[in-house]
Scaffold this motif. Structure first.
Motif, PDB file in Angstrom:
ATOM      1  N   PHE A 195       0.827  -1.204   0.000  1.00  0.00           N
ATOM      2  CA  PHE A 195       0.000   0.000   0.000  1.00  0.00           C
ATOM      3  C   PHE A 195       0.863   1.257   0.000  1.00  0.00           C
ATOM      4  O   PHE A 195       0.465   2.294  -0.530  1.00  0.00           O
ATOM      5  N   ARG A 196       2.033   1.161   0.627  1.00  0.00           N
ATOM      6  CA  ARG A 196       2.855   2.362   0.764  1.00  0.00           C
ATOM      7  C   ARG A 196       3.472   2.801  -0.557  1.00  0.00           C
ATOM      8  O   ARG A 196       3.514   3.996  -0.854  1.00  0.00           O
ATOM      9  N   ARG A 197       3.949   1.864  -1.337  1.00  0.00           N
ATOM     10  CA  ARG A 197       4.578   2.259  -2.602  1.00  0.00           C
ATOM     11  C   ARG A 197       3.575   2.870  -3.589  1.00  0.00           C
ATOM     12  O   ARG A 197       3.877   3.885  -4.223  1.00  0.00           O
ATOM     13  N   PRO A 198       2.360   2.310  -3.774  1.00  0.00           N
ATOM     14  CA  PRO A 198       1.376   3.020  -4.600  1.00  0.00           C
ATOM     15  C   PRO A 198       1.052   4.416  -4.076  1.00  0.00           C
ATOM     16  O   PRO A 198       0.847   5.349  -4.856  1.00  0.00           O
ATOM     17  N   LEU A 199       1.014   4.558  -2.742  1.00  0.00           N
ATOM     18  CA  LEU A 199       0.746   5.881  -2.177  1.00  0.00           C
ATOM     19  C   LEU A 199       1.869   6.852  -2.519  1.00  0.00           C
ATOM     20  O   LEU A 199       1.612   8.032  -2.817  1.00  0.00           O
ATOM     21  N   ILE A 200       3.096   6.380  -2.498  1.00  0.00           N
ATOM     22  CA  ILE A 200       4.228   7.241  -2.874  1.00  0.00           C
ATOM     23  C   ILE A 200       4.066   7.722  -4.317  1.00  0.00           C
ATOM     24  O   ILE A 200       4.269   8.901  -4.636  1.00  0.00           O
ATOM     25  N   ILE A 202       7.127   4.323 -11.223  1.00  0.00           N
ATOM     26  CA  ILE A 202       7.100   2.854 -11.162  1.00  0.00           C
ATOM     27  C   ILE A 202       8.484   2.288 -11.432  1.00  0.00           C
ATOM     28  O   ILE A 202       8.957   1.380 -10.731  1.00  0.00           O
ATOM     29  N   VAL A 203       9.149   2.818 -12.459  1.00  0.00           N
ATOM     30  CA  VAL A 203      10.480   2.324 -12.823  1.00  0.00           C
ATOM     31  C   VAL A 203      11.452   2.501 -11.663  1.00  0.00           C
ATOM     32  O   VAL A 203      12.246   1.600 -11.336  1.00  0.00           O
ATOM     33  N   LEU A 204      11.379   3.652 -10.997  1.00  0.00           N
ATOM     34  CA  LEU A 204      12.316   3.926  -9.907  1.00  0.00           C
ATOM     35  C   LEU A 204      12.003   3.062  -8.682  1.00  0.00           C
ATOM     36  O   LEU A 204      12.919   2.456  -8.084  1.00  0.00           O
ATOM     37  N   LEU A 205      10.743   2.973  -8.294  1.00  0.00           N
ATOM     38  CA  LEU A 205      10.386   2.179  -7.125  1.00  0.00           C
ATOM     39  C   LEU A 205      10.644   0.698  -7.349  1.00  0.00           C
ATOM     40  O   LEU A 205      11.042  -0.028  -6.425  1.00  0.00           O
ATOM     41  N   ASP A 206      10.406   0.226  -8.570  1.00  0.00           N
ATOM     42  CA  ASP A 206      10.670  -1.181  -8.872  1.00  0.00           C
ATOM     43  C   ASP A 206      12.149  -1.497  -8.701  1.00  0.00           C
ATOM     44  O   ASP A 206      12.512  -2.570  -8.216  1.00  0.00           O
ATOM     45  N   ARG A 207      13.015  -0.542  -9.082  1.00  0.00           N
ATOM     46  CA  ARG A 207      14.457  -0.773  -8.934  1.00  0.00           C
ATOM     47  C   ARG A 207      14.874  -0.771  -7.472  1.00  0.00           C
ATOM     48  O   ARG A 207      15.727  -1.582  -7.063  1.00  0.00           O
ATOM     49  N   ILE A 208      14.246   0.103  -6.676  1.00  0.00           N
ATOM     50  CA  ILE A 208      14.556   0.106  -5.243  1.00  0.00           C
ATOM     51  C   ILE A 208      14.177  -1.238  -4.634  1.00  0.00           C
ATOM     52  O   ILE A 208      14.926  -1.821  -3.829  1.00  0.00           O
ATOM     53  N   THR A 209      13.022  -1.763  -5.028  1.00  0.00           N
ATOM     54  CA  THR A 209      12.565  -3.059  -4.525  1.00  0.00           C
ATOM     55  C   THR A 209      13.547  -4.164  -4.909  1.00  0.00           C
ATOM     56  O   THR A 209      13.883  -5.042  -4.089  1.00  0.00           O
ATOM     57  N   SER A 210      14.030  -4.119  -6.153  1.00  0.00           N
ATOM     58  CA  SER A 210      14.986  -5.139  -6.613  1.00  0.00           C
ATOM     59  C   SER A 210      16.301  -5.039  -5.845  1.00  0.00           C
ATOM     60  O   SER A 210      16.902  -6.070  -5.495  1.00  0.00           O
ATOM     61  N   GLU A 211      16.777  -3.830  -5.605  1.00  0.00           N
ATOM     62  CA  GLU A 211      18.036  -3.654  -4.877  1.00  0.00           C
ATOM     63  C   GLU A 211      17.915  -4.181  -3.451  1.00  0.00           C
ATOM     64  O   GLU A 211      18.838  -4.823  -2.928  1.00  0.00           O
ATOM     65  N   ARG A 212      16.777  -3.901  -2.808  1.00  0.00           N
ATOM     66  CA  ARG A 212      16.595  -4.404  -1.444  1.00  0.00           C
ATOM     67  C   ARG A 212      16.450  -5.916  -1.439  1.00  0.00           C
ATOM     68  O   ARG A 212      16.918  -6.604  -0.518  1.00  0.00           O
ATOM     69  N   ASP A 263      21.538   3.529  -4.866  1.00  0.00           N
ATOM     70  CA  ASP A 263      21.948   2.774  -6.053  1.00  0.00           C
ATOM     71  C   ASP A 263      20.820   2.666  -7.077  1.00  0.00           C
ATOM     72  O   ASP A 263      21.049   2.758  -8.292  1.00  0.00           O
ATOM     73  N   ALA A 264      19.588   2.442  -6.596  1.00  0.00           N
ATOM     74  CA  ALA A 264      18.460   2.343  -7.524  1.00  0.00           C
ATOM     75  C   ALA A 264      18.227   3.664  -8.244  1.00  0.00           C
ATOM     76  O   ALA A 264      17.963   3.684  -9.456  1.00  0.00           O
TER      77      ALA A 264
END
Length: 1019
Positions: free
Chosen positions: A883-888, A931-941, A953-954
């Motif tokens: 829920f938090r990432r869509p809100l961002i 979306i592109v940026l948040l998806d990369r943060i998720t992948s890095e974590r 890094d993302a």
């Protein structure tokens, strides 16, 4: 599970065949796609016309209009009813709600309602007639003129030309305007008829009984049946004159020509007159059938006109006053040029930023996507027009983003030592869902435009369709063709897209680290900047739709209500003479190249957003062509200045061709109530207050001035003693003043009415009216009118206008350039509110015109925004399982408004419907980047990195794709800004400036919001 990426790489020949099919089908589809200037919209208007000869506007309103309106009001799909009650004429315009598109059942219901109301109408009513083809567009008008030819000669040629046009497959209808109907006038003098002891009524009855065309039946002779055909019908005008008339009470007979004057002429007065560049002419209006090819139709029309010019003698001129095919070809050509320029700019940007080899692979996506989009457009019945082509331009930068992200991932994995096929397949598996989500969310941002229940929304609905098709085509090609090309042409070589050791990346890391460590100050700063940007919209000028860049303008001319058409024709002759000598273009100057004038009414619907008015003798309408669009304002000012100076009683409105839904005037204030005098008083006060606004001019109302009426007060006791009835008086007056159709004269296949009327001296002399002999049909006696009636001259409303069955006066005004209808409304609202508070119960005001239409169109889009937002949020939740990432992501959408405000203020562009579309488009791009940026943060974590390092890094790794998307989108929109015309310039400015600022803010705000929402501590 079927792996389409691996299959595309392994089965390379099939993939290449697929690419070749896209190219061939795309080219074929573009050629076959219907082309138009605008996509159009459904015209949800029908008109009900009813004649009540001799009735005043108030009687027409009470006895005809009101009864029909009550029946129409029962239609559940009804939006509103607009009616005009004129002397002897009722016009009711039925407007259906924008949410309905299938009009046939609604019009069938309308006909049933009107038919039911017909039973309640008084005797003498003609009609009502329901016209549900009010939306037909006659985009081509050809005129026929000739100084040495009569109207009959012109009509014969027009009929032949009409038949030739109807042979063209693409042509649906051809209507002739300006044709003068022939009449045979039998004119008499009251004195001569009285000497014979007869009357006009007896003469009418005799002619009707003499001129017969009825069959005489049949007779049987043996085995044969023989038809009897009695003679008696007039075979020539001379035979009409030689009609033998019996003198009542005598054995004497006389010929009709001995005591009447028989003339062959045209309907007097004429209903409509057409001029072509000042010369009397006929106009043929041509409508294209649904699904027709307008370019093919244009070629065939030109061929017919050329052939007619060769066949007919010199002096018979054929001019094409309006030629929509040429305008469509011009618009489509301009937008194709803009599209090509955008493609070149985007491809050039891609090549420069990511290297030649990789750049060529990524850039190949652009033409393939466009061609695949053309192939799908023909499947979904989407034509090529300035809206659909603009949608392609808008989507260029976004569709490249899929290829850039895919190529970057493949190059990164190649640099890590993976084999090329595995690098491509793994990248596709990792990115297929994120790219699909970003593409769908971007497309869903345009969904409110498609769902908007308004004409403006329907006009621009193809933006959603085309953008969605282009993004989906881009996504499919990014999973198939792009990986294949990367595998077979890169093989580990080429510039590494993911390289992040340049000074740009290091500076960005430093700045982002500072923002993350001072996140509170950062967020407060963002809020302050955003609030200031929202407040600055108050200084942005507002306009619903800009004027067209078409080299044409229109002129509406109205004389006082009640003016005869001959006077209107005389005034227009003078105005056209001025245009011929002072405004017409020649070898030395630009100017007017030609025009067509409709006197006594408006032309047909020559463009979709034009609403023609009914026939009115005091009105005229001019379609004026100019040598270029840049001189229109100067031509308008000179023409209006001359017309008003030499004809002070003339009202002139000169307007450029406009986009969007039809609007009668930019500024409209509707005042509704019951009493006519009270409404006029409030309207006069409103006009006086509106005149104080410097940039508002040509203030008028839609009721016009009062007109004269001559009341005939019948003295019933005297009339009864003389054996005269009210009907006798009415028939005698009509015969004397207007003429009476007695019979019809047949000539070949034509029936020409024979009109019995008094001579002109008697008709036009009111002083002789009292001496008019009134004939009694019962007692066969005649008495002067003054013996049975008294005459009184009174004033009456020229027409009574109602909206939703309530009397309504609309105060209208035009505005000068650089002034807006919204500014006028803001200035007038406090005064109107103060006045309304003192009005009696049942009286109120509301704004119409541009204010109402703009609000309706914008509301129709905003009403659908929650639905689109719900779908976007649902997709984001599915994508991130959070829920938090869509809100961002949602919190970053308004960031684009900061740049929009800056762009509009910096360029002076007006805030209107197209800017609203630009904001919607901008939201989709911002969501895509987020979306592109948040998806990369998720992948890095997920890879086990510390949250602080994962954010940095993302952001570094996604900096280049996001910047490339921004640069390519801005580059693709530059031709639309510079050469897209006034319609798309504001939208291009909105996206360009909004995206520039939104990208900069997104790259800083999303990492900060992520750190706040996930409580990432400073490192």
């Amino acid at each position: 599970m079927f792996d389409i990426t691996r299959y595309s790489i392994v089965k390379m020949r099939i993939t290449i065949t697929f690419v070749m099919m896209i190219v061939i089908l795309g080219v074929m589809s573009y050629v076959r796609l219907p082309k138009a200037e605008d996509p159009g919209f459904v015209v949800r208007i029908a008109r009900v016309t009813t004649w009540f000869p001799g009735a005043s506007p108030e009687r027409v309103e009470q006895l005809v209009t009101d009864k029909i309106e009550k029946a129409i009001q029962e239609i559940p799909e009804l939006d509103y009813i607009y009616s005009e009650s004129h002397p002897g004429l009722s016009l009711i315009t039925v407007n259906i709600l924008d949410q309905y598109a299938n009009m046939r059942p609604i019009w069938d219901s309308l006909r049933r309602k009107v038919e039911r109301a017909t039973r309640e109408l008084p005797d003498g009513v003609i009609g009502p007639i329901v016209n549900d083809e009010f939306g037909d567009v006659f985009g081509t008008i050809v005129t026929i003129s000739g100084a040495d030819f009569s109207y009959k000669d012109l009509k014969d040629v027009a009929d032949e030309l009409r038949n030739e046009f109807l042979y063209i497959d693409e042509v649906s209808k051809v209507d002739i305007y300006g044709a003068q109907e022939e009449r045979i006038f039998v004119e008499y003098q009251d004195a001569k008829i009285a000497e014979l002891g007869s009357s006009s009524i007896q003469l009418r009855d005799f002619l009707q009984s003499r001129n017969i065309i009825n069959p005489g039946g049949t007779v049987t002779s043996g085995d044969e049946r023989i038809i009897l055909e009695p003679s008696g019908n007039f075979e020539s005008v001379d035979e009409l004159g030689n009609t033998v008339i019996a003198v009542p009470g005598q054995d004497q007979v006389v010929y009709l020509k001995d005591f009447t004057d028989i003339q062959r002429g045209y309907l007097d007065p004429p209903e409509r007159i057409v001029h072509s560049t000042g010369r009397p002419s006929l106009a043929l209006a041509i409508s294209m059938r649904d699904g027709g090819n307008i370019s093919v139709m244009g070629e065939k029309i030109n061929g017919v006109v050329r052939r007619m010019q060769e066949v007919y003698p010199i002096g018979m001129d054929f001019d094409v006053a309006i030629f929509q095919p040429a305008e469509v070809d011009r618009k489509v050509h301009e937008f194709v040029i803009n599209l090509v320029q955008s493609v070149i700019l985007v491809m050039f940007t891609t090549l420069v930023t990511i290297g030649l080899r990789t750049g060529l692979i990524v850039a190949s996506l652009i033409p393939l996507t466009i061609l695949l989009t053309f192939s799908m457009m023909i499947v979904f019945d989407i034509g090529v027009d300035q809206i659909s082509l603009a949608a392609l331009v808008i989507s260029l930068g976004m569709l490249v983003d899929n290829a850039i992200v895919m190529a970057e991932s493949i190059m990164t994995q190649l640099s890590d030592g993976k084999k090329s096929i595995e690098a491509a397949v793994d990248s596709a598996k990792e990115l297929r869902i994120p790219l699909l989500t970003s593409s769908l969310t971007t497309a869903l941002a345009f969904l409110p435009i498609y769902l908007a229940e308004s004409q403006a929304g329907e006009y621009t609905a193809s933006i959603f369709k085309v953008v969605t098709i282009a993004l989906m085509a881009s996504w499919i090609l990014s999973l198939t063709v792009i990986p294949m090309l990367c595998v077979y042409f890169l093989k580990g070589r080429g510039r590494l897209i993911g390289k992040t050791d340049s000074p740009l990346f290091q500076r960005y890391r430093t700045l982002l680290t500072f923002l993350l460590r001072h996140r509170t100050v950062c967020l407060v700063g963002f809020v302050v900047v955003f609030a200031f940007a929202i407040a600055s919209f108050a200084w942005v000028p507002k306009a619903f739709f800009p004027p067209s860049d078409r080299a044409m303008f229109t002129v509406e001319l109205d004389l006082p209500v009640g003016t005869k058409i001959e006077r209107t024709d005389e005034v227009l002759h003078d105005v056209q003479a001025f245009m011929e000598t002072q405004l017409k273009a020649n070898g030395e100057r630009e100017g007017v190249t030609g025009w067509v004038t409709f006197i006594g009414g408006f032309p047909p619907r020559y463009i979709l957003n034009f609403n023609p008015r009914p026939i009115m003798p005091e009105s005229a309408f001019m379609l004026v062509n100019t040598s270029s669009a840049g001189i229109i304002l100067d031509m308008q000012e000179k023409l209006v200045a001359y017309a008003l100076e030499h004809h002070p009683d003339l009202r002139v409105v000169a307007k450029s061709i406009e986009y969007g839904p039809p609007i009668d005037a930019p500024v409209e204030v509707r005042i509704s109530g019951y009493d006519i005098d009270t409404l006029r008083q409030f309207a006069d006060q409103t006009k006086q207050e509106m005149s104080k606004l410097e940039d508002v001019y040509n203030i008028r109302d839609n009721w016009g001035t009062s007109s004269k009426k001559l009341l005939v007060h019948i003295n019933q006791p005297r009339a009864l003693r003389g054996g005269i009835t009210s009907r006798d008086i009415a028939i005698s007056l009509q015969t004397r003043l207007s003429g009476f159709e007695t019979t019809k004269y047949r000539e070949d296949d034509e029936l020409i009415p024979v009109i019995l009327r008094s001579v002109a001296d008697d008709r036009d002399d009111l002083d002789r009216l009292e001496s008019l002999n009134v004939y009694s049909q019962l007692s066969n006696v005649s008495l002067p009118l003054k013996q049975v009636a008294d005459l009184e001259l009174v004033w009456q409303p020229s027409k009574i206008v109602r909206r939703n069955r309530l009397r309504t006066i609309t105060v209208r005004a035009n505005i000068r350039p650089n002034y807006t209808a919204n500014a006028a409304a803001v200035a007038m609202t406090p005064w109107l509110n103060e006045q309304e508070a003192s009005w009696p119960y049942g009286y109120h005001y509301e704004f119409g015109g541009e204010i109402e239409t703009s609000a309706k169109s914008q509301d129709s889009i905003f009403d659908k925004v929650p639905l689109a937002g719900l779908f976007i949020v649902l997709l984001l939740i599915v994508q991130f399982d959070s829920f938090r990432r869509p809100l961002i992501i949602i919190l970053t959408i308004p960031l684009g408004l900061i740049g929009v405000a800056v762009g509009l203020l910096a360029t002076g562009a007006q805030l209107g419907f197209m800017v609203l579309l630009g904001i919607v488009s901008l939201s989709g791009i911002v969501v895509n980047n987020a979306i592109v940026l948040l998806d990369r943060i998720t992948s890095e974590r997920a890879a086990g990195k510390d949250p602080w390092d994962a954010i940095l890094d993302a952001a570094i790794k996604r900096l280049r794709p996001i910047l490339l998307t921004t640069v390519t989108t801005i580059g693709g929109l530059m031709p639309l800004w510079v050469g897209g015309g006034e319609l798309f310039k504001p939208m291009a400015i909105t996206i360009i400036f909004g995206l520039f600022f939104a990208t900069a803010l997104t790259l800083g705000l999303i990492p900060v919001l992520y750190a706040v929402f996930y409580r990432v501590e400073n490192k």
